[in-house]
Design a protein around this motif. Structure first.
Motif, PDB file in Angstrom:
ATOM      1  N   ALA A 145       0.708  -0.987  -0.008  1.00 26.76           N
ATOM      2  CA  ALA A 145       0.078   0.169  -0.009  1.00 26.76           C
ATOM      3  C   ALA A 145       0.915   1.325  -0.098  1.00 26.76           C
ATOM      4  O   ALA A 145       0.573   2.145  -0.671  1.00 26.76           O
ATOM      5  N   ALA A 146       1.910   1.299   0.769  1.00 24.92           N
ATOM      6  CA  ALA A 146       2.709   2.518   0.712  1.00 24.92           C
ATOM      7  C   ALA A 146       3.344   2.709  -0.687  1.00 24.92           C
ATOM      8  O   ALA A 146       3.457   3.672  -0.946  1.00 24.92           O
ATOM      9  N   ALA A 147       3.906   1.559  -1.330  1.00 23.09           N
ATOM     10  CA  ALA A 147       4.615   1.751  -2.374  1.00 23.09           C
ATOM     11  C   ALA A 147       3.393   2.173  -3.529  1.00 23.09           C
ATOM     12  O   ALA A 147       4.165   2.892  -4.513  1.00 23.09           O
ATOM     13  N   GLU A 152      -2.912   7.488   2.590  1.00 22.66           N
ATOM     14  CA  GLU A 152      -3.126   6.907   3.910  1.00 22.66           C
ATOM     15  C   GLU A 152      -2.278   5.996   4.313  1.00 22.66           C
ATOM     16  O   GLU A 152      -2.463   5.364   5.682  1.00 22.66           O
ATOM     17  N   ALA A 153      -1.114   5.369   3.625  1.00 21.43           N
ATOM     18  CA  ALA A 153      -0.615   4.303   3.983  1.00 21.43           C
ATOM     19  C   ALA A 153       0.865   4.739   3.623  1.00 21.43           C
ATOM     20  O   ALA A 153       1.219   4.698   2.621  1.00 21.43           O
ATOM     21  N   SER A 154       1.781   4.892   4.756  1.00 21.24           N
ATOM     22  CA  SER A 154       3.164   5.394   4.833  1.00 21.24           C
ATOM     23  C   SER A 154       4.039   4.179   4.910  1.00 21.24           C
ATOM     24  O   SER A 154       3.746   3.327   5.595  1.00 21.24           O
ATOM     25  N   LEU A 155       5.292   4.414   4.510  1.00 21.11           N
ATOM     26  CA  LEU A 155       6.274   3.597   4.606  1.00 21.11           C
ATOM     27  C   LEU A 155       6.500   3.304   6.150  1.00 21.11           C
ATOM     28  O   LEU A 155       7.137   2.360   6.498  1.00 21.11           O
ATOM     29  N   SER A 156       6.461   4.370   6.667  1.00 18.35           N
ATOM     30  CA  SER A 156       7.020   4.545   8.347  1.00 18.35           C
ATOM     31  C   SER A 156       5.929   3.579   8.943  1.00 18.35           C
ATOM     32  O   SER A 156       6.381   3.037   9.771  1.00 18.35           O
ATOM     33  N   ALA A 157       4.561   3.787   8.456  1.00 23.19           N
ATOM     34  CA  ALA A 157       3.663   3.043   9.222  1.00 23.19           C
ATOM     35  C   ALA A 157       3.738   1.599   8.971  1.00 23.19           C
ATOM     36  O   ALA A 157       3.667   0.822   9.782  1.00 23.19           O
ATOM     37  N   ALA A 158       4.124   0.975   7.741  1.00 24.76           N
ATOM     38  CA  ALA A 158       4.624  -0.298   7.307  1.00 24.76           C
ATOM     39  C   ALA A 158       5.782  -0.878   7.961  1.00 24.76           C
ATOM     40  O   ALA A 158       5.718  -1.923   8.845  1.00 24.76           O
ATOM     41  N   VAL A 159       6.832   0.124   8.240  1.00 24.48           N
ATOM     42  CA  VAL A 159       7.947  -0.359   9.174  1.00 24.48           C
ATOM     43  C   VAL A 159       7.412  -0.493  10.761  1.00 24.48           C
ATOM     44  O   VAL A 159       7.964  -1.428  11.405  1.00 24.48           O
ATOM     45  N   ALA A 160       6.623   0.478  10.990  1.00 24.03           N
ATOM     46  CA  ALA A 160       6.036   0.217  12.713  1.00 24.03           C
ATOM     47  C   ALA A 160       5.291  -1.016  12.699  1.00 24.03           C
ATOM     48  O   ALA A 160       5.582  -1.587  13.785  1.00 24.03           O
ATOM     49  N   LEU A 161       4.482  -1.463  11.928  1.00 17.05           N
ATOM     50  CA  LEU A 161       3.646  -2.750  11.967  1.00 17.05           C
ATOM     51  C   LEU A 161       4.838  -3.843  11.999  1.00 17.05           C
ATOM     52  O   LEU A 161       4.614  -4.898  12.878  1.00 17.05           O
ATOM     53  N   LEU A 265       3.743   2.707  18.394  1.00 18.92           N
ATOM     54  CA  LEU A 265       4.950   2.500  17.258  1.00 18.92           C
ATOM     55  C   LEU A 265       4.200   3.188  16.076  1.00 18.92           C
ATOM     56  O   LEU A 265       4.759   3.898  15.286  1.00 18.92           O
ATOM     57  N   ASP A 266       2.879   2.716  15.966  1.00 18.83           N
ATOM     58  CA  ASP A 266       2.265   3.342  14.719  1.00 18.83           C
ATOM     59  C   ASP A 266       1.896   4.807  14.823  1.00 18.83           C
ATOM     60  O   ASP A 266       2.309   5.341  13.684  1.00 18.83           O
ATOM     61  N   VAL A 267       1.820   5.434  15.763  1.00 20.44           N
ATOM     62  CA  VAL A 267       1.388   6.845  15.903  1.00 20.44           C
ATOM     63  C   VAL A 267       2.769   7.485  15.816  1.00 20.44           C
ATOM     64  O   VAL A 267       2.808   8.542  14.981  1.00 20.44           O
ATOM     65  N   ALA A 268       3.657   7.093  16.647  1.00 21.06           N
ATOM     66  CA  ALA A 268       5.158   7.697  16.475  1.00 21.06           C
ATOM     67  C   ALA A 268       5.669   7.590  14.998  1.00 21.06           C
ATOM     68  O   ALA A 268       6.340   8.631  14.570  1.00 21.06           O
ATOM     69  N   LEU A 269       5.514   6.757  14.540  1.00 26.54           N
ATOM     70  CA  LEU A 269       6.649   6.196  13.323  1.00 26.54           C
ATOM     71  C   LEU A 269       5.500   6.344  11.966  1.00 26.54           C
ATOM     72  O   LEU A 269       5.968   6.633  10.942  1.00 26.54           O
ATOM     73  N   GLY A 270       4.262   6.322  11.952  1.00 28.42           N
ATOM     74  CA  GLY A 270       3.293   6.565  10.787  1.00 28.42           C
ATOM     75  C   GLY A 270       2.919   7.923  10.626  1.00 28.42           C
ATOM     76  O   GLY A 270       2.450   8.063   9.829  1.00 28.42           O
TER      77      GLY A 270
END
Length: 270
Positions: A145-147, A152-161, A265-270
């Motif tokens: 989704a990030a790619a 609404e879907a960021s790479l940072s959020a994917a990394v946090a997940l 993690l999601d809020v801080a990184l996403g």
């Protein structure tokens, strides 16, 4: 770190992320070389923690982006989320009914799925594989989704997940291998079965990333599908196993902590 990850193809990103989550499963399983006992209360707390992480990830990293994505595209926000969520749970229900598997701590005559003469160790691996598939799928879908460039879907959020799933995989690896060692299985075989429980995650991650990256309209449904599958595992497996001893306080506190960690993690990184 995020910029370094961004240089890779999204499918490679998903592969690397799920190799990370598998690696933490293996690291946890390696604890069997140090001990063959795991305190039951600690195990219950670990299972509760894993439940909290998966519940939080299902909403913050999967369902919320699916709803926002549909809304921004002018669609009815709840439709893809509802369809995908129920489809994910339904899929896991069907697999659970068909695939032969055995949950930890149960005698082999309580194996679920189609009856078979397979060995206990194989049935245990299949049970954990069934559990871990939705986690790998969730991580893969998030990177796809990030790619795809969805706001609404960021790479940072994917990394946090991926980090959140990896954190809860560490105690899970030990939770699988230690009971096997206690049942007189060799340390090496206990470790191999414990780490094998995470091997399905890279496969599911690559499949999820590829599907949503190349078929963008599937994104909201795929995100919600992964969420439904994870929630099914939590309710059907993790929470009941954590409360087998009727001591619900530790699993509950573990779940609260797991939810809080994943949310942070999601809020801080996403």
């Amino acid at each position: 770190m995020i910029e370094a990850i961004r240089t890779f193809n999204p499918i490679v990103q998903a592969l690397l992320a799920t190799l990370f989550t598998w690696g933490l499963t293996a690291l946890g399983a390696a604890g069997v070389f140090l001990t063959k006992e795991i305190n039951r209360r600690l195990l219950d707390a670990m299972l509760g923690f894993a439940s909290g992480v998966m519940i939080a990830a299902s909403f913050w990293s999967l369902l919320a982006p699916a709803i926002e994505m549909t809304e921004s595209n002018g669609g009815t926000p709840w439709v893809p989320a509802l369809i995908g969520f129920l489809a994910g749970g339904g899929f896991l229900y069907l697999v659970d009914r068909i695939l032969p598997h055995l949950h930890l701590g149960l005698p082999i005559d309580e194996a679920e799925g189609i009856k078979t003469s397979w060995q206990r160790s194989i049935l245990l691996v299949l049970a954990i594989t069934l559990h871990n598939f939705p986690e790998g799928l969730a991580v893969g879908v998030a990177f796809g989704a990030a790619a795809a460039g969805v706001s609404e879907a960021s790479l940072s959020a994917a990394v946090a997940l991926a980090i959140g799933i990896g954190i809860q995989n560490f105690p899970e690896g030990l939770a699988v291998s230690a009971p096997l060692r206690r049942e007189k299985m060799s340390r090496w075989r206990s470790f191999m079965i414990g780490q094998a429980s995470g091997m399905v995650e890279p496969v599911a991650g690559v499949l999820g990333a590829a599907a949503v990256y190349f078929i963008r309209p599937l994104l909201p449904y795929a995100l919600a599908f992964a969420a439904g599958a994870m929630i099914y595992v939590v309710i059907e497996e993790l929470i009941p196993e954590a409360q087998l001893n009727k001591d619900t306080d530790l699993p509950t506190l573990g779940a609260m902590l797991g939810f809080a960690v994943m949310m942070m993690l999601d809020v801080a990184l996403g």
